[in-house]
Scaffold this active site. Structure first.
Site, PDB file in Angstrom:
ATOM      1  N   ASP A 310       0.860  -1.175   0.000  1.00 14.51           N
ATOM      2  CA  ASP A 310       0.000   0.000   0.000  1.00 14.51           C
ATOM      3  C   ASP A 310       0.903   1.234   0.000  1.00 14.51           C
ATOM      4  O   ASP A 310       2.103   1.130   0.244  1.00 14.51           O
ATOM      5  CB  ASP A 310      -0.885  -0.033   1.255  1.00 14.51           C
ATOM      6  CG  ASP A 310      -1.738   1.217   1.387  1.00 14.51           C
ATOM      7  OD1 ASP A 310      -2.371   1.597   0.396  1.00 14.51           O
ATOM      8  OD2 ASP A 310      -1.746   1.808   2.474  1.00 14.51           O
ATOM      9  N   ASP A 506      -1.848  -0.451   6.035  1.00 11.40           N
ATOM     10  CA  ASP A 506      -2.125   0.032   7.393  1.00 11.40           C
ATOM     11  C   ASP A 506      -3.511   0.611   7.565  1.00 11.40           C
ATOM     12  O   ASP A 506      -3.872   1.021   8.658  1.00 11.40           O
ATOM     13  CB  ASP A 506      -1.093   1.092   7.801  1.00 11.40           C
ATOM     14  CG  ASP A 506      -1.402   2.464   7.206  1.00 11.40           C
ATOM     15  OD1 ASP A 506      -1.947   2.512   6.076  1.00 11.40           O
ATOM     16  OD2 ASP A 506      -1.089   3.474   7.857  1.00 11.40           O
TER      17      ASP A 506
END
Length: 624
Positions: A310, A506
């Site tokens: 990500d 996250d």
């Protein structure tokens, strides 16, 4: 069976087996041989019953494991009166299963529940009053008060003049967004500004965040379980054991030789040494800030070949930082920063906190501002060391100093412009952006050195932002503007063609993909609870470079476990041959097996001393 109940059962079985062995030895030393045999049998039977139940369950699922060999040896030893040998086997088996459950249970207790982030109640306007109501009572059309720091409990639209929201956990957009009246708010967004009213458009059960939670649950349910490392050798070892035991009995007519072969063949080196090595690896990784949720994720981590990253909070810091200070008058950069940061101490806005943090990191001694007035979401003004300072958006500052709005108000990539005026004059522009984590290019090279052949980016952020961030990085692919569903699909596609896959993220929007990956890694220091729960590995320290020692430790622990498997099987086969030729009695075979156990367990404990090459210098204190 629930994991907690299974763990308690494993503890009880180990205690029963140990009690039977110790009490039997005591009775034998006291000359009560018959009672000793009863004590040993009493310690073996519960373990054997639990083992048979587990074997039946495994066979029903089409799985064959080394448990069958342990069941055969205990059953044969009891049948032919070799109760001491059966008791030793029972203790070794129950000890191995206890270690396995302990490894996973210890890691799981560190995790928060998936729904820890979800609000349980909402503050609703009703008849001129504010009521705290359960979330399931919130209906479309209700007006909710969202206070600073609150998480929006349902999808809706802004009812007040404006709202400032941190949507990074949902969209990957690192900068807070400003929404005007009537604009849509996604549930799961955090209010980063002043309190505002939210008009609910969908029930909480149908909200954006609830949909992501359902995706996580579906991904976890569809994730194929890994087999235990030791079980991969089970069929071959079982075949060798049965052939040797049967041959010894048939050729000599002595069933005790078959019992001796089975006792020596009990796969205690595999049942014990493998979990010991993996638990040692888990402990070593935890010392370096890498929490691995059990032995099976550690095994999977050792074999990863594809990595999906990500962007926000993972590849980047996930929070705005000062990129540059551009003076427009006679002030120096350090003077601009001093005045701006001193005034920003009075604000809770994320940009303000970032400017203050940057000034303190540079050793700037800040002054106390006075006469501060803040316009939520716009900017603030006040007096710093006798000078009138205004800071905020370009239009806000221009309006406060009666000047025209400067042309430079839109920046490329993921940047934002903060204007600073001093004593009625536009003094500087502060350019802020979410920046790439330091050392990322070297990190990617080290990951490839560890065997990762394919590395890519998957982000919900805009294509222009993604391309700007990864410019110059050696990535195999960049996927932008992705929804949680699309991230899951990417993981599944990569697994089919380039398995196994590791996903690192996250945010809440990463949780479904983390759950679907062979190994999901969450940035636990600042990440969302949903991603931490869905992941197999959590980086407790907010540094992506912890991946390197984590992978090295996993590879080292698995290598040591495999060494224990090979050595244990080799020694066991040698002992089985000796027993087949009559050189070992069942009790002697059990004692030999004990010696083999000690040897392979000592080898397995070497995993506690693994020192990764990629250990950052800053980790020394953690390692100690």
């Amino acid at each position: 069976m629930p994991a907690a109940l299974q763990s308690r059962l494993n503890v009880i079985l180990l205690i029963v087996a140990l009690a039977g062995l110790i009490s039997g030895l005591g009775l034998m030393l006291a000359g009560r041989s018959q009672l000793a045999a009863v004590a040993w049998t009493a310690g073996v039977v519960p373990v054997l019953v639990a083992l048979v139940v587990e074997i039946v369950r495994s066979l029903a699922k089409g799985e064959v494991g080394l448990d069958i060999v342990a069941a055969l040896s205990m059953s044969a030893a009891l049948f032919f009166g070799e109760t001491l040998a059966a008791s030793v086997v029972a203790v070794m088996y129950s000890g191995g299963t206890f270690l396995e459950s302990f490894a996973e249970g210890r890691a799981r207790r560190e995790m928060r529940h998936l729904l820890a982030r979800v609000p349980r109640t909402a503050t609703r306007h009703r008849n001129g009053k504010l009521d705290e109501v359960p979330l399931n009572e919130v209906a479309p059309g209700d007006l909710l008060l969202i206070r600073q720091g609150d998480v929006a409990p349902a999808d809706g639209v802004v009812e007040g003049d404006r709202a400032i929201l941190d949507q990074s956990a949902l969209t990957g957009e690192s900068m807070p967004v400003r929404l005007a009246r009537g604009q849509e708010v996604m549930s799961g967004s955090t209010n980063a500004g002043e309190a505002f009213d939210l008009r609910v458009t969908r029930p909480a059960a149908e909200s954006t965040y609830a949909g992501i939670v359902r995706l996580v649950e579906a991904a976890q349910a569809s994730k194929a379980p890994m087999s235990r490392l030791a079980d991969r050798y089970s069929l071959m070892f079982l075949l060798v054991t049965v052939v040797l035991a049967s041959s010894a009995w048939w050729l000599t007519g002595d069933p005790i030789r078959a019992v001796a072969v089975l006792v020596v063949a009990t796969p205690c080196p595999l049942i014990l040494a493998v979990p010991v090595a993996l638990v040692a690896g888990l402990s070593r990784a935890a010392q370096l800030g890498v929490l691995i949720k059990g032995a099976r994720p550690l095994e999977a981590l050792a074999g990863i070949r594809t990595l999906i990253l990500d962007k926000t909070g993972t590849l980047t810091d996930g929070r705005p930082r000062i990129v540059s200070i551009e003076p427009l008058s006679g002030l120096r950069q350090d003077e601009v920063l001093l005045l701006a940061a001193s005034l920003e101490q009075a604000s809770k806005h994320p940009m303000a906190r970032a400017i203050v943090t940057s000034a303190r990191e540079r050793g700037t001694t800040l002054h106390i501002p006075t006469q501060v007035v803040e316009i939520a979401g716009e900017g603030l003004e006040g007096t710093v060391d006798g000078r009138r300072v205004v800071i905020g958006g370009a239009s806000f500052v221009a309006g406060r100093i009666a000047a025209t709005t400067p042309e430079r108000t839109i920046l490329e990539a993921d940047a934002a412009l903060v204007a600073v005026a001093v004593d009625g004059q536009l003094a500087a522009h502060i350019v802020m952006a979410d920046t790439l984590r330091a050392g990322t290019p070297l990190l990617l090279k080290d990951l490839r050195r560890l065997g990762l052949s394919r590395i890519m980016l998957a982000t919900g952020d805009r294509r222009s932002v993604a391309d700007a961030i990864v410019s110059g990085l050696e990535l195999d692919a960049v996927h932008a503007e992705m929804t949680p569903e699309q991230k899951v699909q990417l993981v599944l596609t990569e697994r089919e063609s380039h398995a196994p896959v590791m996903m690192v993220g996250d945010g809440v929007n990463d949780a479904p993909a983390l759950a679907a990956a062979d190994v999901g890694v969450a940035m636990g220091a600042r990440g969302a609870a949903a991603s931490a729960e869905a992941a197999d590995v959590v980086l407790l320290v907010d540094h992506l470079d912890r991946l390197l020692p984590g992978i090295e430790i996993a590879q080292g622990a698995r290598r040591i476990a495999l060494q224990s498997v090979v050595v244990g099987i080799g020694l066991s086969i040698a002992g089985m041959l000796a027993a087949a030729f009559g050189y070992l009695t069942p009790v002697q075979g059990a004692l030999l097996q004990e010696a083999i156990d000690v040897a392979v367990i000592l080898n397995a404990l070497r995993a506690l001393r693994i020192r990764p090459q990629a250990l950052p210098q800053s980790d020394d204190s953690i390692a100690r």
